[in-house]
Design an enzyme around this catalytic site. Structure first.
Site, PDB file in Angstrom:
ATOM      1  N   GLU A 150      34.049  39.799  -2.847  1.00 30.58           N
ATOM      2  CA  GLU A 150      35.339  41.240  -2.561  1.00 30.58           C
ATOM      3  C   GLU A 150      35.851  40.982  -1.029  1.00 30.58           C
ATOM      4  OE1 GLU A 150      33.647  44.552  -4.606  1.00 30.58           O
ATOM      5  OE2 GLU A 150      34.133  43.594  -6.398  1.00 30.58           O
ATOM      6  N   GLU A 307      33.075  39.643 -12.432  1.00 27.50           N
ATOM      7  CA  GLU A 307      32.140  40.661 -12.296  1.00 27.50           C
ATOM      8  C   GLU A 307      33.102  41.467 -13.502  1.00 27.50           C
ATOM      9  OE1 GLU A 307      31.336  42.913  -9.005  1.00 27.50           O
ATOM     10  OE2 GLU A 307      30.831  41.291  -7.939  1.00 27.50           O
TER      11      GLU A 307
HETATM   12  C1  GAL Z   1      31.408  45.326  -6.712  1.00 28.33           C
HETATM   13  C2  GAL Z   1      30.088  44.392  -5.810  1.00 28.33           C
HETATM   14  C3  GAL Z   1      29.197  44.127  -6.561  1.00 28.33           C
HETATM   15  C4  GAL Z   1      28.625  45.247  -6.865  1.00 28.33           C
HETATM   16  C5  GAL Z   1      29.342  45.847  -8.469  1.00 28.33           C
HETATM   17  C6  GAL Z   1      28.878  47.717  -8.997  1.00 28.33           C
HETATM   18  O1  GAL Z   1      32.255  45.662  -5.775  1.00 28.33           O
HETATM   19  O2  GAL Z   1      31.209  42.674  -5.915  1.00 28.33           O
HETATM   20  O3  GAL Z   1      28.465  43.812  -4.817  1.00 28.33           O
HETATM   21  O4  GAL Z   1      28.370  46.406  -5.850  1.00 28.33           O
HETATM   22  O5  GAL Z   1      30.891  46.046  -7.359  1.00 28.33           O
HETATM   23  O6  GAL Z   1      29.617  48.247  -9.354  1.00 28.33           O
END
Ligand code: GAL
Length: 669
Positions: A150, A307
């Site tokens: 990110e 994710e």
């Molecule tokens: C994203 C990030 C992850 C984790 C996740 C939690 O922004 O890439 O490492 O922090 O959010 O929701």
């Protein structure tokens, strides 16, 4: 572009074995196999362990973790591990720390505490990438490389002296000489003329509104600086490793300052992270928008959901858990909209650290849980959908999206703070969602020829070439819709003179002589029964047909909704902020005019999306309602659903996927 596809749909999570004793790892692999996991992202936040002191690398634990995964038949999306520098970097080089506009230093202790323009950070990070790449380039477990994480999530804007120098370099490249910069920035205003490059700074905290073009250029520069890290890492990887490369974008959920349309060519596969907003009563609609936008960034090609969450996150004020079945609907809705991989943050819920209350595939309570049972079911579902991989999503409608228009539209000292860029985007997309229509969210420079209907919500800043392309689309028989506060400025944020909406005035056959923004909470009515708020404007129809005019408010009798026949097509203009009912009615008229229809009729709250390959097509039916629904769909059921009186019945909250037989002819064929 290197091939990133496996045998089916990728399924997995961020896996952080370094947070656990090694005895846990064997159990992890067993559970992953039970769940059907086939890809995990490893090493994302491992820099401090992999390089405990500058130039001293420790890989033994990572070797063992990756070998174990490989023995278990699980692929690895290997991180370059540059996402967050170790504490020693700032300790030795405090100048690598980022600064806010007011000079506040952002210290280590969280994550991503580095100045994106820092050559010291760049040097150390690339040395790490090289070490990791050389060690694992030939490892058979590695199927994908994951640059950083990110990029720009927490440190997109840095105002330190190093960044200031880099900004000046970027401006020299863009403008060549100071006269051009002064002209572009309109520095005749407020005694701002620059006579030496050294006088120029980022838009640091100032007594009042900073120069808008300076602000806009700083936003462009900042996005480019983050992309420069991606490019630098990718170039190195391309030399050292044979596998494809990606990084996780943050499209949707309000992330504003990274221009992903300009980044897409720098990855082999577009990957996105998406989280539901707990306060949103219908998060599935925003999920659809994020997925449609990710697909638009990917140029229509399949993409990877890098994710999302199995249940609650930890970073919202109230972190609402997902109800039974919601995770599955979320995941499969992403697949319906073009994802060929479904990954989560993270595999095992952490026991320490800031994210210990974030859900995972294996919760604190262990595998005997609703979450892990749903995880196993989803794994089986995705295996059953292997044949869908590589297919594309049918869409006859495009919505134009430009990050620069977003930045420009929401700069300060504008007519109304209530005009926000994504407001009309979300409203129109949601109306299409309710009507069962899938739209691609694309950049204004995209090829529009395959669409029948193109919507341009709040396209405040637009380039001449992109405005001309929309005109050609309409002349060729397309229908376009432009909403208020569009076409107002050029790429320098200079007003297009002669009446609003400047760039689209001729296309729309209207001329606006003055804006009449409304007071907070004030509403107006139109003579077609519509209700609206936020915005009105003194509009003259100059060639356009008036479809509705105001009956009250500051401008009774003045046109609010118009349609202009141009060439073989038509261009509609919406001069006010219609409420949802009126937006639904507008969309219904547009669908009738353009002949755009949903893949199959479905009751409210049921999402139906079609994916298509050269010779097959699949219908995804996501039932978001609390009751069973029936649809006239025939074919081979890959997932869910039962036959009932010749119709497909999808139980409450369930998802069905059907391979259609015969595959219907594409509408635009
Ligand atoms: C994203 C990030 C992850 C984790 C996740 C939690 O922004 O890439 O490492 O922090 O959010 O929701």
């Amino acid at each position: 572009m290197r091939n990133w596809h496996g045998e089916g749909i990728w399924y997995g999570a961020d896996y952080n074995p370094e947070q656990w004793p090694e005895q846990t790892w064997a159990e992890d692999i067993d559970l992953m196999r039970r769940a059907g996991v086939n890809l995990v992202s490893v090493g994302i936040f491992s820099w401090a362990l992999l390089e405990p002191a500058p130039g001293r690398y420790v890989f033994d634990w990572l070797d063992r973790a990756i070998d174990l995964l490989h023995d278990g038949g699980i692929g690895v999306d290997l991180a370059t591990a540059t996402a967050s520098p170790p504490p020693w970097l700032a300790h030795r080089h405090p100048e690598t720390l980022p600064r806010r506009a007011d000079g506040t230093v952002l210290w280590p202790g969280g994550r991503q505490a580095y100045c994106p323009s820092s050559p010291v950070f760049r040097g150390h990070s690339l040395a790490l990438v090289e070490a990791v790449a050389r060690r694992y380039a030939r490892h058979p477990a590695v199927v994908l490389w994951h640059v950083s994480n990110e990029l720009g999530c927490h440190n997109v804007h840095c105002y330190c002296d190093v960044s200031a120098e880099s900004f000046r370099g970027w401006l020299r490249e863009r403008y060549g000489d100071l006269d051009s910069l002064n002209a572009a920035w309109g520095t005749a205003f407020w005694s701002q003329r620059y006579h030496d490059w050294a006088e120029i700074n980022p838009p640091r905290t100032a007594p009042t509104f900073a120069n808008p073009t300076q602000q806009l250029d700083f936003l462009r520069f900042s996005s480019d600086e983050q992309r420069a890290q991606l490019r630098a890492e990718r170039e190195l990887l391309n030399r050292l490793v044979p596998q494809p490369v990606t990084t996780n974008f943050m499209i949707g959920t309000g992330i504003k300052y990274l221009d992903y349309h300009s980044w897409a060519a720098d990855v082999d596969v577009v990957a996105n992270d998406h989280y539901l907003t707990a306060a949103d009563p219908q998060p599935q609609v925003n999920l659809a928008l994020a997925a449609d936008h990710t697909r638009g960034v990917a140029g229509g090609a399949p993409w990877l959901l890098m994710e999302h969450s199995t249940s609650a996150v930890n970073w919202q004020p109230r972190n609402v858990a997902k109800t039974p079945g919601q995770m599955r609907r979320n995941s499969l809705a992403h697949v319906a909209r073009g994802a060929d991989g479904v990954l989560f943050f993270q595999w095992r819920a952490s026991r320490a650290g800031a994210e210990k209350f974030h859900s995972a595939l294996v919760p604190h309570a262990g595998p005997d849980t609703k979450v892990f049972r749903e995880v196993c079911r989803l794994g089986a579902d995705l295996r059953a959908l292997a044949e869908v991989r590589g297919s594309r999503v049918d869409a006859d409608v495009a919505i134009l999206f430009d990050y620069e228009a977003w930045w420009g539209a929401e700069l300060d000292s504008h007519p109304s703070v209530d005009v926000t860029y994504t407001d009309r985007l979300s409203a129109l997309h949601a109306a299409l969602w309710r009507a069962g229509i899938t739209a691609d969210v694309v950049h204004p420079s995209a090829d529009l020829s395959r669409y029948r209907l193109v919507l341009a919500p709040t396209l405040y800043l637009v380039r001449d070439a992109d405005a001309a392309a929309l005109r050609r689309f309409v002349e060729g028989g397309g229908t376009a819709v432009v909403t208020y506060f569009s076409g107002i400025v050029d790429e320098h944020d200079h007003i297009r003179l002669g009446g609003y909406p400047g760039a689209f005035r001729d296309l729309l056959g209207v001329r606006v002589e003055e804006f009449f923004p409304l007071r907070d909470g004030e509403t107006v009515h139109l003579d077609d029964g519509a209700r609206a708020d936020v915005w009105t404007e003194w509009l003259h129809a100059e060639g356009a047909e008036v479809l509705a005019a105001y009956t009250d408010g500051p401008l009774p009798g003045v046109p609010a909704l118009t349609r202009h026949a141009v060439g073989a097509g038509a261009a509609w203009y919406v001069g006010t902020r219609l409420d949802d009912d009126a937006t639904d009615r507008l969309v219904a008229r547009l669908l009738t005019e353009t002949g755009v229809r949903p893949p199959v009729g479905a009751p409210a709250g049921v999402e139906v999306v079609r994916r298509r390959s050269a010779d097959r097509s699949w219908l995804f039916v996501v039932n978001h309602t609390g009751r069973p629904v029936r649809l006239a769909v025939s074919g081979v059921e890959l997932l869910g659903g039962t036959r009932c009186d010749g119709e497909l019945e999808v139980p409450a909250g369930e998802v069905a996927v059907v391979r259609e037989q015969p595959a219907p002819v594409p509408a635009t064929a």
